[in-house]
Design a protein around this motif. Structure first.
Motif, PDB file in Angstrom:
ATOM      1  N   ASN A   1       0.819  -1.218   0.000  1.00  0.00           N
ATOM      2  CA  ASN A   1       0.000   0.000   0.000  1.00  0.00           C
ATOM      3  C   ASN A   1       0.851   1.265   0.000  1.00  0.00           C
ATOM      4  N   TYR A   2       1.966   1.230   0.699  1.00  0.00           N
ATOM      5  CA  TYR A   2       2.863   2.393   0.661  1.00  0.00           C
ATOM      6  C   TYR A   2       3.339   2.656  -0.761  1.00  0.00           C
TER       7      TYR A   2
ATOM      8  N   ILE B   1      -7.403   9.864   0.866  1.00  0.00           N
ATOM      9  CA  ILE B   1      -7.666   9.231   2.155  1.00  0.00           C
ATOM     10  C   ILE B   1      -8.251  10.205   3.163  1.00  0.00           C
ATOM     11  N   MET B   2      -8.527  11.444   2.730  1.00  0.00           N
ATOM     12  CA  MET B   2      -9.133  12.421   3.634  1.00  0.00           C
ATOM     13  C   MET B   2     -10.639  12.227   3.704  1.00  0.00           C
TER      14      MET B   2
ATOM     15  N   ASN C   1       2.379   8.068  -4.982  1.00  0.00           N
ATOM     16  CA  ASN C   1       2.179   9.334  -5.693  1.00  0.00           C
ATOM     17  C   ASN C   1       0.723   9.788  -5.695  1.00  0.00           C
ATOM     18  N   LYS C   2      -0.101   9.187  -4.826  1.00  0.00           N
ATOM     19  CA  LYS C   2      -1.505   9.590  -4.755  1.00  0.00           C
ATOM     20  C   LYS C   2      -1.642  10.875  -3.955  1.00  0.00           C
ATOM     21  N   PRO C   3      -2.580  11.750  -4.330  1.00  0.00           N
ATOM     22  CA  PRO C   3      -2.807  12.984  -3.555  1.00  0.00           C
ATOM     23  C   PRO C   3      -3.415  12.669  -2.202  1.00  0.00           C
TER      24      PRO C   3
END
Length: 289
Positions: free
Chosen positions: A170-171, A182-183, A176-178
């Motif tokens: 997952n890391y 996950i917010m 490179n995901k914004p």
């Protein structure tokens, strides 16, 4: 015999190129069979020597010391390969992961300290991945938490090699995901706000909230409904209806605060905006107290 023909003065005025000899040499070399010029040489060198970091940026780099770790067989969603790196796993040039099991830390408490000395201040995100393999790990985890706080490490816990492998995957996947992926997403839809508000009451879930809205049509009608009418809704009973009715009609202020009797009685219709305004005012007054 000296010749006074004026050629000496003419030759003195001629500026000879500083690299004439080199130029002639290059020309001669280029005229030879099989000769390659500088631009062709540079292109050949660029193609033969890969740029550092570009060929391995797509995969997880694994320290040679991690050979035989069972978690490696569970890293299947992203590619990985062994490399000469300081941490146990390198996600990118800015993310490094150290791996440690609770059992091994009990046997070798100085191991993590030595690894941290080697790591120094490298990497912007430094992760300590701890695999919990003891029944009573609380004291060990307390010690490791303290170490992480003092050395700027992010502590991640896993309870199996499979879970450890998934964390490393997952890391890399989210490298490179914004951050907004996950917010928490804030709903601006008034209908969704009512559903969230009703489902925040302990016995009411989102299905019950949808049932209330479809049955009564508005928050105003739900608030005005009696316990019997609430209990008649599908999925409701006397107990759930009683708790919901109490939550909708009990005073906003805590017990022990004197309020006017007129404020305790429900008077008039309330819109969503008015309910939110009242909640905000009560929260502000509670903080002041």
């Amino acid at each position: 015999m000296d010749l006074d023909d004026g050629l000496d003065e003419l030759l003195a005025d001629i500026n000879e190129p500083s690299c004439a000899k080199k130029y002639k040499t290059d020309v001669l070399e280029l005229n030879q069979p099989g000769a390659v010029n500088d631009s062709e040489k540079k292109g050949t060198d660029t193609e033969s020597e890969p740029k550092p970091g570009t060929s391995k940026g797509h995969c997880v780099l694994v320290n040679q010391k991690q050979r035989g770790n069972p978690l490696l067989k569970f890293i299947t969603s992203v590619p990985w390969e062994y490399d000469d790196i300081v941490p146990d796993y390198e996600i990118s040039k800015t993310i490094g992961i150290l791996f440690l099991s609770v059992r091994y830390h009990n046997l070798n408490p100085d191991y993590i300290h030595n690894r941290l000395k080697e790591l120094g201040k490298k990497y912007e995100l430094r992760v300590l991945l701890v695999q919990v393999d003891l029944k009573d790990p609380h004291s060990v985890l307390k010690n490791l938490t303290r170490i992480c706080l003092l050395t700027d490490l992010t502590l991640m816990l896993a309870w199996s090699p499979e879970e450890s492998g998934r964390i490393i995957e997952n890391y890399k996947i989210f490298e490179n995901k914004p951050p907004d992926k996950i917010m928490e997403k804030i709903e601006n839809d008034p209908h969704q706000k009512i559903v969230n508000a009703l489902s925040s009451i302990k016995p009411v879930n989102k299905t019950d909230a949808m049932t209330l809205i479809s049955t009564f049509g508005s928050l105003e009608n739900i608030i005005k409904a009696t316990e019997r009418r609430l209990a008649d809704c599908p999925g409701f009973g006397a107990t759930k209806a009683k708790k919901l009715h109490k939550a909708l009609h009990e005073p906003f202020l805590k017990k022990g605060i004197i309020t006017n009797k007129e404020d305790d009685n429900f008077a008039g219709d309330l819109s969503i905006e008015e309910v939110e305004r009242i909640e905000t005012e009560n929260e502000t007054s509670n903080k002041d107290l």
